[in-house]
Design a protein around this motif. Structure first.
Motif, short mmCIF file in Angstrom:
data_model
loop_
_atom_site.label_atom_id
_atom_site.label_comp_id
_atom_site.label_asym_id
_atom_site.label_seq_id
_atom_site.Cartn_x
_atom_site.Cartn_y
_atom_site.Cartn_z
N GLU A 237 0.83 -1.20 0.00
CA GLU A 237 0.00 0.00 0.00
C GLU A 237 0.86 1.26 0.00
N THR A 238 1.94 1.24 0.78
CA THR A 238 2.81 2.42 0.83
C THR A 238 3.47 2.67 -0.51
N TYR A 239 3.93 1.61 -1.18
CA TYR A 239 4.58 1.79 -2.49
C TYR A 239 3.59 2.34 -3.52
N ALA A 240 2.32 1.93 -3.43
CA ALA A 240 1.30 2.46 -4.34
C ALA A 240 1.18 3.97 -4.19
N ASN A 241 1.33 4.47 -2.99
CA ASN A 241 1.30 5.92 -2.77
C ASN A 241 2.62 6.57 -3.19
N GLU A 242 3.74 5.92 -2.87
CA GLU A 242 5.05 6.49 -3.18
C GLU A 242 5.25 6.72 -4.66
N ILE A 243 4.83 5.76 -5.50
CA ILE A 243 5.14 5.87 -6.93
C ILE A 243 4.32 6.94 -7.63
N GLN A 244 3.39 7.56 -6.91
CA GLN A 244 2.68 8.71 -7.47
C GLN A 244 3.41 10.02 -7.18
N ASP A 245 4.56 9.92 -6.53
CA ASP A 245 5.40 11.06 -6.21
C ASP A 245 6.63 11.04 -7.13
N PRO A 246 7.09 12.20 -7.59
CA PRO A 246 8.23 12.22 -8.52
C PRO A 246 9.48 11.51 -7.99
N TYR A 247 9.73 11.52 -6.69
CA TYR A 247 10.94 10.91 -6.14
C TYR A 247 10.98 9.42 -6.42
N TYR A 248 9.84 8.76 -6.32
CA TYR A 248 9.77 7.31 -6.51
C TYR A 248 9.16 6.92 -7.86
N GLY A 249 8.62 7.88 -8.58
CA GLY A 249 7.76 7.57 -9.73
C GLY A 249 8.47 7.22 -11.01
#
Length: 475
Positions: free
Chosen positions: A214-226
């Motif tokens: 769930e956390t990764y699903a949120n992270e990849i919507q951010d430029p740092y992780y996306g």
């Protein structure tokens, strides 16, 4: 409910990483939920001859790759009541390794077309095709282009799971007509910096997107992780769901693990016996009381090893032993080799990978270090919890979702964590873990919490089954 898993690795047949564990374990749990799950894989050269001898050839035909028609053979094997199909084409798959060839774009374009061409021939019409990672990412695109007017395929829905967004399958623009057989009108769904991005094709065309926490699903919507795809993922946020990976508890069971001389469930004494035996094997001083810290991983930047190298000498000021197992980047391999030379009484480095040896390290170690820069889910911390080795993790991705910091007051929590990507924050957390290890009553409470952690596939399988039914209900 009929579901076809499409992937390029799966235990016990072929494995390079955690994807194989997921594709090997999840179908068995879904089957318990009443789902008819089948799996399709390439028939690689590296698959053992014993498995090949069990395969039955059921179809010969062809599959288009751009303007060409390539041979398509299909073989089938039933294992543990799961049906596995193998796409047979020696030109593409009779090779030493799985990935890293100059023609990977062609090999996996073929694989995706071959899977779709196979289905009518094997008399299996899935409700959902569940695709995993970039090597299986063209199926949603092909269904909405080449197969959109074919009645056999029109009701099939697609789910695409991102196991690691960093790996995308990016190839020159020319592959669009030459390998995918598509015109420029379809470039929008796959274009990426002037190239064709296979993974983007799935993110754009699949009916539902999932990732492995769930956390990764949120992270990849951010430029740092996306990885430059965050904008598309934000646009599809309503179709994106994070479901944490589980661990195959039958496969990873310290009570039944044949690699261990002293099987155990929660016995601190038997775990210490495994440590004493490993210390003897590695030539480290034998001491049940000396905390043993372990790293079992690919030795690459993603895993946060620059944090470890920058504070290593400070860490060695503690009464601690450090065991490292893995292969990867030359600079990290050399660093840990040198560390074992400089601290022969404290450090044991093994630049290789051996599954049985890894299990013995999990069983012997008291703490498991996983300070990843990013971690979609992670399996190391799940195995560590199962084997009673307290995970020390950075708070990212699936590490956040599975490791709860231990609290001395409430005695709640199953490991240790730090939030900032900072070497001294990590060192502080390791030192705190060592301090708690030296308090027998606190460490016993932590061990009990680790034993009670439930990271089996059961909950995740129910979540996937729910998504499948919602997807079919949308028809």
């Amino acid at each position: 409910m009929k579901v076809l898993f499409v992937a390029t690795e799966c235990t016990p047949f072929i494995k390079t990483g955690g994807l194989a564990d997921v594709v090997g374990a999840l179908p068995k749990e879904l089957q318990k939920e009443g789902v008819d799950v089948r799996v399709v894989l390439p028939k690689y050269e590296k698959i053992s001859q014993d498995f090949k001898n069990e395969m039955e050839h059921i179809y010969s035909g062809g599959a288009p790759v751009g303007w060409r028609n390539q041979f398509l053979g299909v073989e089938v094997l039933v294992k543990d009541d799961i049906t596995y199909y193998f796409i047979d084409n020696e030109y593409y798959f009779k090779r030493v390794g799985l990935y890293g060839y100059y023609d990977d774009g062609e090999r996996f374009a073929y694989f995706n077309r071959a899977v779709l061409e196979m289905l009518p021939q094997v008399d299996f019409q899935p409700d959902v095709i569940h695709c995993h990672d970039w090597q299986a990412s063209l199926i949603p695109l092909f269904l909405k282009t080449h197969y959109r007017n074919n009645s056999f395929y029109q009701e099939i829905k697609t789910m695409f799971t991102v196991h690691n967004l960093k790996y995308q399958g990016i190839f020159p623009k020319e592959v669009l007509p030459e390998l995918l057989g598509l015109g420029d009108e379809h470039i929008g769904g796959v274009e990426f910096d002037g190239c064709v991005n296979y993974l983007k094709g799935a993110l754009f065309h699949a009916d539902v997107l999932t990732t492995v926490s769930e956390t990764y699903a949120n992270e990849i919507q951010d430029p740092y992780y996306g990885e430059k795809l965050d904008g598309l993922l934000r646009d599809r946020s309503n179709d994106l769901c994070g479901i944490i990976n589980g661990l195959d508890y039958a496969e990873y069971d310290p009570m039944k693990d044949e690699n261990l001389s002293f099987p155990y469930r929660s016995s601190k004494v038997k775990k210490q016996k495994n440590k004493l035996q490993l210390q003897e094997q590695l030539g480290l001083p034998q001491s049940a009381d000396t905390p043993m810290l372990a790293i079992v991983t690919r030795l690459v930047e993603q895993k946060g090893l620059d944090l470890v190298t920058s504070i290593f000498d400070d860490l060695m000021k503690n009464d601690v032993q450090f065991v490292i197992l893995g292969t990867g980047d030359y600079e990290y391999e050399q660093f840990f080799r040198d560390a074992a030379y400089r601290y022969p009484e404290k450090v044991s480095t093994h630049i290789t990978f051996n599954e049985g040896f890894a299990r013995r390290i999990y069983a012997a170690s008291d703490m498991f270090l996983m300070p990843s820069r990013f971690e979609p889910c992670g399996i190391g911390q799940l195995i560590a919890l199962r084997y009673g080795s307290a995970p020390i993790v950075r708070e990212t991705g699936g590490l956040v979702d599975t490791v709860t910091p231990f609290d001395e007051e409430s005695l709640q929590g199953n490991g240790f964590s730090f939030s900032n990507y900072n070497a001294h924050d990590m060192l502080f957390t390791i030192n705190r873990a060592i301090s708690i290890y030296n308090d027998s009553s606190l460490w016993t409470a932590l061990l009990k919490n680790m034993t009670k952690s439930d990271n089996s596939w059961n909950r995740s399988a129910k979540a996937y089954n729910h998504l499948y039914h919602n997807l079919i209900g949308a028809n």
